[in-house]
Design a protein around this motif. Sequence first.
Motif, mmCIF file in Angstrom:
data_model
loop_
_atom_site.group_PDB
_atom_site.id
_atom_site.type_symbol
_atom_site.label_atom_id
_atom_site.label_comp_id
_atom_site.label_asym_id
_atom_site.label_seq_id
_atom_site.Cartn_x
_atom_site.Cartn_y
_atom_site.Cartn_z
ATOM 1 N N ARG A 13 0.839 -1.229 0.062
ATOM 2 C CA ARG A 13 0.076 0.165 0.003
ATOM 3 C C ARG A 13 0.711 1.376 -0.071
ATOM 4 N NH1 ARG A 13 -5.100 1.081 1.230
ATOM 5 N NH2 ARG A 13 -5.849 -1.012 1.688
ATOM 6 N N ASN A 15 -0.222 4.407 0.902
ATOM 7 C CA ASN A 15 -0.379 5.361 2.068
ATOM 8 C C ASN A 15 -0.790 4.321 3.146
ATOM 9 O OD1 ASN A 15 -1.468 6.989 4.097
ATOM 10 N ND2 ASN A 15 -2.354 8.448 2.394
ATOM 11 N N ARG A 16 0.065 4.099 4.047
ATOM 12 C CA ARG A 16 -0.024 3.229 5.232
ATOM 13 C C ARG A 16 -0.811 3.961 6.259
ATOM 14 N NH1 ARG A 16 2.865 -1.746 4.545
ATOM 15 N NH2 ARG A 16 4.168 -1.379 2.891
ATOM 16 N N VAL A 17 -0.979 5.273 6.459
ATOM 17 C CA VAL A 17 -1.566 6.061 7.508
ATOM 18 C C VAL A 17 -3.236 5.890 7.229
ATOM 19 C CG1 VAL A 17 -1.920 8.427 8.432
ATOM 20 C CG2 VAL A 17 0.219 7.330 7.683
ATOM 21 N N ASN A 18 -3.642 6.401 6.130
ATOM 22 C CA ASN A 18 -5.070 6.517 5.843
ATOM 23 C C ASN A 18 -5.478 5.417 4.807
ATOM 24 O OD1 ASN A 18 -7.711 6.853 4.912
ATOM 25 N ND2 ASN A 18 -7.287 9.147 4.348
ATOM 26 N N SER A 19 -5.931 3.993 5.241
ATOM 27 C CA SER A 19 -6.420 2.921 4.546
ATOM 28 C C SER A 19 -7.190 3.262 3.415
ATOM 29 C CB SER A 19 -6.617 1.704 5.518
ATOM 30 O OG SER A 19 -7.804 2.033 6.313
ATOM 31 N N LYS A 21 -7.262 5.417 1.293
ATOM 32 C CA LYS A 21 -6.413 5.684 -0.008
ATOM 33 C C LYS A 21 -5.935 4.332 -0.564
ATOM 34 C CE LYS A 21 -6.777 10.099 0.707
ATOM 35 N NZ LYS A 21 -7.567 10.920 -0.193
#
Length: 61
Positions: A13, A15-19, A21
């Motif tokens: 992935r 963006n690992r902060v906002n799943s 995305k």
Amino acid sequence: METRLHQEFADRRVNRVNSRKEFFYVTPAEVRTALERFAGEHLVEFSETPQALEWRASKTA
């Protein structure tokens, strides 16, 4: 199918902060291979080169 693809490529992935995305570091060929494994003979159509008409038009302008 979408959920299975997300699970398949979860470790790649972007963006690992906002799943929420949904962007992944994978090639079209890798996606096709996964789809063939999941869908088998039910994979109707797959194009590795998207049309992207507007993007292509912006490149020539």
